[in-house]
Write an enzyme that holds these catalytic residues in place. Structure first.
Site, short mmCIF file in Angstrom:
data_model
loop_
_atom_site.label_atom_id
_atom_site.label_comp_id
_atom_site.label_asym_id
_atom_site.label_seq_id
_atom_site.Cartn_x
_atom_site.Cartn_y
_atom_site.Cartn_z
CG ASP A 1 -1.96 -1.05 1.14
OD1 ASP A 1 -1.90 -2.06 0.42
OD2 ASP A 1 -2.99 -0.97 2.23
CG ASP B 1 -5.47 0.01 -0.95
OD1 ASP B 1 -6.44 -0.29 -1.46
OD2 ASP B 1 -5.77 -0.33 0.42
NE ARG C 1 -7.77 5.92 5.85
CZ ARG C 1 -8.71 5.94 6.76
NH1 ARG C 1 -8.83 7.35 7.08
NH2 ARG C 1 -9.58 5.32 7.11
CG ASN D 1 -9.39 -2.24 0.20
OD1 ASN D 1 -8.02 -1.81 0.13
ND2 ASN D 1 -10.12 -1.45 1.18
CG HIS E 1 -6.52 -5.39 2.70
ND1 HIS E 1 -7.16 -4.01 2.30
CD2 HIS E 1 -7.22 -5.90 3.42
CE1 HIS E 1 -8.37 -4.06 2.66
NE2 HIS E 1 -8.52 -5.38 3.30
#
Length: 885
Positions: free
Chosen positions: A588, A622, A626, A654, A786
């Site tokens: 990620d 990802d 964020r 996701n 993840h």
């Protein structure tokens, strides 16, 4: 010294005490010979094969004639046993090659191939002679090669590239100095030499150069003497692309000195160059006599560090005994494990018979090398000992690796509280996606079992073992130590895996090939080279700076063109990518573009000036949400995909879904940085592209890479392959939900399926599921992302699964390290880490863009707290309740 601390200087050499039974077993003084390393087998340890060379000198100081003449050319073979430190002269059966010197040699498995050279009768033929060491029954074979070949020559170079192609370059055929390159495919009979016509910057004609093949397939030509007799200082890499085309590339950096008749050999990515001569045969002296070309960093180093200009003078090392050892030419070198060996050579008019050794940087040592436990002083009854006149003998000291303190990786109470706040927003979003997937699934919810009993996949009878290399995690990880305020150099170290506080916490100690279809892509050119504009703007590993006022440099039209070009490539690819090692795997990123640049800076970046020609890149999803720079992250990766469609690979996470990234930052970033109209249009177009991304990747059909996990529903790779793209999350099945959202259980003791704290409908899967999935699909490892893990990587299921997370200090509170995994050609997996940066040295007044970025991210993550970091206390949830499934 201007070098980064992790650019380890060139090593020091020392004499090595060796043994033999009779005088005939000792190689004795010689030059112009070859020294070739042969790897260990089931019955023998690693060995060195010394062949040929000149054993006598005519002329010199005692002669009235000027100069010297080499004599006593031989075809003797001497074997050095690395474990016992003993020399033995061997006499293989069969017809040996003629006596020769200035020839070339290369190891092919347990055989050594010799070609060319010059002897008492003139040029040796261009026949290939193979010394077969299989089963300790030494035998010579003469290999018949059809058609035209390189022809008789001497002073040339040869090595085995990609464990398959014998490549020979340059030399002298008695009429002129040569610049040609030839290759022979050792896997294709009848054997035929092919004259290469490489693209790129071609090296000039030369002889007495050196060359060595890196383990990942690069053939590096270094130095030599041109047709006028001038020594050369350049270096060129030769490699074969997957379409069969060869290419020369000029190596960067400034060599310490021009030279010829030197020796060079790779250890890892570092080419160790020793000795050599200048014009007129004068030996190289001083610090320039020992050098390293670090091909990963693209710089030359001597014992003082980074070389910024040629040093042909003696410098300050003329009284250093270890440098005096390197005043030689026409010697030979080889490497086994982390050690470099040198034998013999010519020093003025004196032939040498000493045997030298040095270790590559201790921070780059391979702890699996047999040499770390070998070369102890053995007891030799009646054996003679090599006593060289130099007498410079030192005892190796063990690598003194000290672990930096990882105590500071723990989170303070306030940070922990922030992460322990109910992550209801993410759970709610996950649940909404789950319900949509459940409604769209062909399998009614009441028929979906949390056990594996309903699997329709036939049990595989094979355990997946075969004769090829097994996947294994390297016992050490490469770590960039946390940078202290005032010293942002970044020390690189190697740490044993057992020194990590969190990484192995999930595991409980135990007691006790198919061919790949090659798909060629037509590069999708963006208008006016848009993808090249993006790469030139963003791919700046060492000096990228966040834009002032956060304004993004592309407009919505350019975003649309970029997405269209990338989309065409993704839709040509299979849903499950088929990749070959070596591969560099990223977890990620979550819009933390600065961390991506740091990883590129420390461990190589995808460019012809970096390492893209030698290794593929795989990103596990990802890319957005964020962090502060999701736009930079996804646009650069898409531009790299367009530029290198067969080498850069992206799969879906996701957060590559509109209903998720609308909530967790990406949509807001697009609007704030591009304006409302352009931003919403760009966000929509990116999400259309996300629906086309591949969903998993297989590396050498032994390692499967995915974003989330196998959940409750995935039992075979074929289930993933059958998912048709483009696919949205709400139109997807339970398989897609598990693939992108599921996690492993807390540790190896929790088997089966359990509810997932991320939200209702999501599951965690135990080590039994991992083991069963790998066995059924003949796999050896699952790499997934993840989850934020404290050490950047974390093992599960006795090492059959590794979680990977590349963004540091996730959401500004986790204080975690970031990591990548490098899967080598031999399927050895090496973790490489970076740690969070310290707070900025600037005040808010002098760094307004940093403050804007931090405030933007903190405000978002306060509103929508992230999933708690794995390895730290979790919210008080009943994980044993089935109410969440």
């Amino acid at each position: 010294m201007n070098a980064k601390p992790w650019l380890h200087p060139a090593p020091s050499y020392r004499t090595l005490e060796t043994y033999w039974d009779t005088d005939e077993d000792a190689p004795g003084p010689r030059c112009g010979h070859t020294l070739t390393a042969v790897a260990a087998t089931k019955t023998t340890g690693p060995r060195l094969i010394l062949f040929g060379g000149a054993t006598a000198i005519e002329g010199g100081a005692t002669s009235s004639a000027p100069g010297i003449r080499l004599a006593g050319v031989t075809n003797s073979v001497h074997l050095y046993d690395v474990l016992t430190r003993k020399w033995t002269r061997i006499r293989p059966a069969g017809e040996p090659p003629s006596p020769r010197a200035a020839h070339a040699a290369a190891a092919v498995g347990t055989m050594v191939v010799f070609q060319g050279g010059i002897g008492p009768a003139g040029h040796s033929t261009d026949d290939l002679y193979v010394l077969d060491l299989t089963n300790d029954k030494f035998k010579w074979h003469r290999v018949v090669v059809q058609g035209q070949g390189p022809g008789p020559r001497y002073g040339h170079v040869m090595d085995l590239v990609s464990q398959r192609y014998l490549v020979t370059v340059s030399g002298n055929d008695g009429k002129r100095v040569l610049s040609d390159a030839w290759a022979l495919d050792t896997a294709q009979k009848p054997y035929v030499w092919q004259r290469l016509n490489p693209e790129g910057d071609r090296p000039s004609a030369r002889m007495y150069a050196t060359a060595s093949a890196r383990s990942d397939g690069m053939f590096l030509l270094c130095g030599g003497r041109d047709a006028s007799g001038a020594p050369l200082a350049d270096a060129y890499g030769l490699l074969m692309h997957r379409n069969g085309q060869w290419e020369w590339t000029l190596a960067p950096g400034v060599a310490p000195s021009p030279r010829y008749q030197q020796a060079a050999v790779f250890v890892g990515a570092r080419l160790h160059v020793t000795g050599g001569a200048l014009r007129g045969g004068r030996a190289i002296e001083g610090e320039a006599a020992v050098a390293v070309l670090d091909t990963a960093a693209g710089v030359w180093l001597d014992r003082n560090g980074l070389v910024t200009s040629s040093r042909t003078s003696k410098g300050h090392g003329e009284h250093d005994p270890s440098l005096e050892l390197m005043r030689r030419c026409r010697h030979a070198s080889a490497s086994i494990g982390v050690r470099i060996y040198i034998y013999g050579g010519l020093k003025g008019d004196i032939l040498l018979d000493d045997f030298l050794v040095a270790e590559n940087s201790p921070f780059q040592s391979d702890v699996n090398s047999p040499l770390l436990t070998s070369e102890r002083a053995p007891t030799h009854t009646g054996s003679k000992v090599n006593q060289t006149n130099l007498g410079y003998v030192t005892t190796p000291t063990p690598d003194g690796l000290h672990s930096p303190s990882f105590g500071s990786l723990s989170m303070d109470k306030n940070s922990m509280e922030k992460l322990r706040e109910a992550s209801a927003a993410e759970a709610e979003a996950a649940n909404a996606v789950w319900q949509a997937a459940q409604a769209a699934s062909a399998v009614p919810p009441e028929e979906t079992s949390v056990s594996d009993d309903n699997s329709q996949v036939a049990e595989a009878t094979s355990d997946g073992s075969d004769t090829e290399a097994d996947v294994r995690l390297h016992p050490r990880a490469v770590v960039v130590a946390k940078e202290a305020v005032g010293n942002l150099g970044g020390m690189v170290r190697q740490l044993s895996l057992d020194q990590f506080e969190n990484e192995s916490r999930r595991m409980i100690p135990l007691n006790n090939e198919l061919s790949y279809p090659t798909k060629k892509f037509t590069r999708q050119r963006s208008p006016q080279g848009l993808h090249k504009k993006i790469i030139s703007t963003l791919l700046r590993p060492r000096n990228w700076k966040a834009p002032a006022n956060r304004r993004f440099f592309l407009d919505s039209y350019e975003v649309g063109e970029l997405c269209y070009a990338a989309e065409q490539i993704f839709m040509q690819e299979p849903t499950v990518l088929q990749l070959r090692a070596p591969v560099k795997v990223f977890g990620d990123l979550h819009g933390q573009f600065g961390d991506l640049m740091r990883l590129f800076d420390e461990y190589g970046f995808p460019s012809t000036a970096g390492d893209i020609t030698y290794i593929d890149y795989l990103f596990l999803g990802d890319y957005v949400d964020r962090g502060q720079h999701s736009l930079e992250t996804i646009t650069l990766l898409l531009a790299l995909k367009i530029e290198y469609p067969e080498n850069v690979h992206l799969i879906r996470g996701n957060h590559e879904a509109a209903d998720i990234n609308a909530l967790f930052g990406f949509r807001l970033e697009c609007i704030e940085r591009m304006g409302e109209n352009d931003g919403i249009w760009a966000w929509t177009r990116f999400n259309q592209l996300f629906n086309c991304l591949p969903l998993a990747a297989l590396i050498e059909k032994k390692i499967i890479c995915m974003h989330g996990g196998i959940g409750r529903s995935i039992h075979s790779v074929e289930q993933i392959e059958k998912l048709e793209r483009p696919i949205t999350m709400d139109a997807g099945s339970i398989i897609l939900m598990d693939l992108l959202w599921s996690d492993p259980t807390e540790n190896d003791s929790i088997e089966g399926l359990r509810p997932n704290a991320r939200g209702p409908g999501l599951v965690t899967f135990g080590p039994d599921r991992v083991s069963d999935f790998c066995k059924r699909n003949k796999l050896q490892l699952i790499i997934r992302a993840h989850e934020c893990v404290m050490d950047g990587f974390e093992r599960f299921a006795q090492g059959q699964l590794i979680t990977l997370f590349s963004a540091t200090n996730y959401c500004g509170t986790a204080n975690n390290a970031g990591a990548i995994l490098v899967v080598g050609r031999g399927l050895v997996v090496v973790p490489k880490l970076i740690h969070p940066l310290p707070p900025p040295l600037q005040s808010p007044e002098t760094s307004p863009e940093r403050v804007i970025d931090d405030m933007w991210m903190q405000e978002l993550n306060i509103q929508r707290p992230p999933t708690p970091t794995r390895g730290r206390p979790q919210p008080d949830l009943d994980r044993n309740s089935l109410a969440y499934i």
